[in-house]
Scaffold this motif. Structure first.
Motif, PDB file in Angstrom:
ATOM      1  N   ARG A  74      -0.692  -1.424   4.827  1.00  0.00           N
ATOM      2  CA  ARG A  74      -1.948  -2.158   4.908  1.00  0.00           C
ATOM      3  C   ARG A  74      -1.797  -3.628   4.507  1.00  0.00           C
ATOM      4  N   ASN A  75      -0.890  -3.909   3.592  1.00  0.00           N
ATOM      5  CA  ASN A  75      -0.782  -5.259   3.046  1.00  0.00           C
ATOM      6  C   ASN A  75       0.314  -6.050   3.744  1.00  0.00           C
ATOM      7  N   SER A  82       0.811  -1.216   0.000  1.00  0.00           N
ATOM      8  CA  SER A  82       0.000   0.000   0.000  1.00  0.00           C
ATOM      9  C   SER A  82       0.848   1.270   0.000  1.00  0.00           C
ATOM     10  N   GLU A  90     -16.382  -4.932   2.041  1.00  0.00           N
ATOM     11  CA  GLU A  90     -15.925  -3.809   2.863  1.00  0.00           C
ATOM     12  C   GLU A  90     -14.449  -3.472   2.621  1.00  0.00           C
ATOM     13  N   GLY A  91     -13.720  -4.343   1.930  1.00  0.00           N
ATOM     14  CA  GLY A  91     -12.319  -4.074   1.639  1.00  0.00           C
ATOM     15  C   GLY A  91     -12.043  -3.640   0.219  1.00  0.00           C
ATOM     16  N   ARG A  92     -13.093  -3.519  -0.590  1.00  0.00           N
ATOM     17  CA  ARG A  92     -12.916  -3.195  -2.002  1.00  0.00           C
ATOM     18  C   ARG A  92     -12.248  -1.828  -2.207  1.00  0.00           C
ATOM     19  N   ALA A  93     -12.672  -0.822  -1.459  1.00  0.00           N
ATOM     20  CA  ALA A  93     -12.128   0.530  -1.641  1.00  0.00           C
ATOM     21  C   ALA A  93     -10.642   0.570  -1.313  1.00  0.00           C
ATOM     22  N   ILE A  94     -10.249  -0.100  -0.229  1.00  0.00           N
ATOM     23  CA  ILE A  94      -8.833  -0.118   0.130  1.00  0.00           C
ATOM     24  C   ILE A  94      -8.030  -0.877  -0.913  1.00  0.00           C
ATOM     25  N   LEU A  95      -8.573  -1.999  -1.416  1.00  0.00           N
ATOM     26  CA  LEU A  95      -7.893  -2.742  -2.470  1.00  0.00           C
ATOM     27  C   LEU A  95      -7.668  -1.853  -3.694  1.00  0.00           C
ATOM     28  N   ALA A 143     -10.499  -9.472  -1.786  1.00  0.00           N
ATOM     29  CA  ALA A 143     -11.093  -8.470  -0.887  1.00  0.00           C
ATOM     30  C   ALA A 143     -12.585  -8.714  -0.733  1.00  0.00           C
ATOM     31  N   GLU A 168      -7.458   1.463  -3.752  1.00  0.00           N
ATOM     32  CA  GLU A 168      -6.431   2.455  -3.435  1.00  0.00           C
ATOM     33  C   GLU A 168      -5.034   1.842  -3.532  1.00  0.00           C
ATOM     34  N   ASN A 169      -4.873   0.650  -2.983  1.00  0.00           N
ATOM     35  CA  ASN A 169      -3.577  -0.019  -3.054  1.00  0.00           C
ATOM     36  C   ASN A 169      -3.183  -0.308  -4.494  1.00  0.00           C
TER      37      ASN A 169
END
Length: 398
Positions: free
Chosen positions: A395-396, A63, A108-113, A105, A115-116
């Motif tokens: 994050r990762n 990330s 709920e984790g799609r947005a962070i995925l 993902a 961004e990364n």
């Protein structure tokens, strides 16, 4: 060479694992450095060291941009390692399996995925975005229920033989004149603004011009000898070995990280898998023992749900090893101490030390020879954020 032969060195590196040995190699190979390098390693068998007990991953799916760039550098170095680390006609074969990482993902984790993924592709990494339907078509053995999207490393990601890289760095460094001392650092003598020497358990001392702390999970203890509070210590990770009765129909399984954090990848005719425990159940410890409870309660159920063929797996073995865990933000600490000018850190990689060792070793050598980063700007990984309590969160972390 034993500790009593230490004498004096221009650079003393505490820790002879992948990071310490990579630092020794890059420094000794630099045309800008002509001094004496001594690496102090307390256990030359590396029986309890992080490097040979790792799963050998190489990836760019992080990330933070610097971590992505470090991963790209690692892949480039691995491609040339046989030439760069050749000694007397012996060329190390790292066994790189370019099979990609696959991050799954939940909704709920799609947005962070996303961004990364944007960070990774902006840095030049070949990472594909897969919607759930495409994921199912590409890897038909996966159950995509509960998966919103995934990212996959098309090129440059996979895994190597970790011990081969470690031994290749060490052998090459020694061929370039680096001395390896077997001993444990039990004291660091320093003035107000500099380190003057290290003392070993046998009572011998090595005077040094520069001290590099690259002692992995023991780095917090070593830093404490210099009066520095470094939140790096051992966290134990278990890797389980499994065999699957039915072959997976489709392309080779990537190193897959599921929505619960459980990972799995091929290893020989079988697979290896595991999970990082939640922080509240992850104490600092040197008790390197396999923790079987995660297999029954977390790992196997998650694997069986995500890959239905794994409902019939057989547990064939397991091993445990330490992470050099940075409790502040699970990111590396690379750079000079702001008040002790000849003290440099290369530690706290939190499970990424093997793959980050080429970039870290080169970075430290540049700090010593050029007083700045040249290849990659790793300024944000400096110890200043540790001293000021400013986390740089990755994050990762797998």
């Amino acid at each position: 060479m034993t500790g009593t032969d230490g004498g004096q060195a221009d650079v003393v590196i505490v820790g002879g694992g992948a990071v310490g040995s990579a630092t020794a190699y890059f420094l000794a190979a630099s045309p800008d450095f002509k001094g004496r390098i001594v690496v102090v390693e307390r256990d030359p068998t590396y029986a309890r060291a992080s490097t040979p007990l790792s799963v050998g991953g190489i990836r760019q799916q992080f990330s933070i941009r610097e971590n992505v760039e470090i991963g790209l550098y690692a892949r480039a170095f691995v491609a040339e390692a046989a030439d760069l680390l050749e000694v007397e006609g012996e060329r190390p074969e790292l066994g790189f399996v370019e099979n990609g990482y696959l991050f799954l993902a939940p909704p709920e984790g799609r947005a962070i995925l996303a961004e990364n993924h944007a960070v990774q592709t902006a840095a030049g990494a070949a990472i594909s975005w897969l919607e759930a339907d495409e994921l199912g078509r590409r890897f038909p053995y996966l159950n995509t229920e509960g998966v919103a999207a995934a990212t996959f490393g098309e090129r440059g990601e996979g895994w190597i033989d970790p011990n081969t890289l470690l031994q290749a760095f060490k052998r090459k460094a020694r061929s370039l004149g680096v001395a390896y001392v077997t001993g444990e650092v039990t004291g660091i003598g320093r003035g107000k603004a500099s380190v003057e020497r290290v003392t070993l358990a046998d009572g011998s001392a090595i005077a040094c011009g520069t001290l590099v702390i690259a002692s992995g999970a023991n780095s917090g203890t070593v830093a404490g000898l210099a009066g520095i509070d470094l939140p790096v210590g051992p966290r134990i990770r278990t890797v389980y070995q499994i065999a699957c009765r039915d072959p997976l129909e489709g392309p080779p399984l990537p190193l897959t990280i599921g929505t619960t954090g459980v990972f799995v990848r091929p290893e020989g005719a079988g697979y290896v898998c595991g999970i990082s425990p939640p922080e509240e159940d992850d104490p600092e410890s040197w008790d390197i023992e396999v923790d079987w409870r995660w297999w029954d309660d977390v790992v196997w159920p998650a694997l069986a749900e995500r890959i239905p063929a794994f409902e019939a797996v057989k547990l064939t073995g397991a091993w445990a090893g330490p992470y050099d865990y940075n409790a502040l933000d699970q990111n590396a600490v690379i750079g000079r101490h702001p008040e002790i000018g000849n003290l440099i850190f290369a530690t706290g990689f939190s499970g990424h030390g093997l793959q980050q060792s080429p970039a870290a070793g080169r970075a430290v050598s540049e700090l010593i020879t050029a007083s700045r980063f040249r290849t990659l700007d790793l300024t944000r990984f400096g110890i200043e954020r540790i001293l000021e309590g400013r986390p740089l969160k990755e994050r990762n972390v797998v």
